[in-house]
Design a protein around this motif. Structure first.
Motif: not given
Length: 122
Positions: A12-17, A84-85, A115-122
């Motif tokens: 997700v993008q930063a600020g997202g849910s 957040r990133p 485990g599950t990967q969560v990635a937050v892009s800036s």
């Protein structure tokens, strides 16, 4: 023996849910989420008591993340808002089949998800 199966994470993008879930196969007491970023130690994120009456959060996620559970479905959820990133990590579900008053220590949990990967892009 309790088996935990986590839902897929995502990017997700930063600020997202994003919401992740974890289904347990047996009776559980407290359930928790931990996370581990590359090159870092596993850290506590949030925990919830067996009846959902009390919740606990790491300072870094307080006010942004919400942990909840549905005992009818034997499932715990982690709703993550304002991402957040630095929230990028592998998120692990954990639980135990006994009572303990300790919620933030990984060693107090007996069973872990894959485990599950969560990635937050800036």
């Amino acid at each position: 023996q309790v088996h935990l199966v986590e839902s897929e994470g995502g990017t997700v993008q930063a600020g997202g849910s994003l919401r992740v879930s974890c289904a347990a196969s047996g009776r559980t007491y407290a359930m928790a989420w931990f996370r581990q970023a590359p090159g870092k130690e596993r850290e506590f994120v949030a925990a919830i008591t067996w009846n959902g009456g009390s919740t606990y959060y790491a300072d870094s996620v307080e006010g942004r993340f919400t942990i909840s559970r549905d005992n009818a479905k034997n499932t715990v959820y982690l709703q993550m808002n304002s991402l957040r990133p630095e929230d990028t990590a592998v998120y692990y579900c954990a639980t135990r089949d006994y009572y303990s008053g300790t919620y933030a220590k990984a060693t107090s949990y007996r069973y872990w998800g894959q485990g599950t990967q969560v990635a937050v892009s800036s």
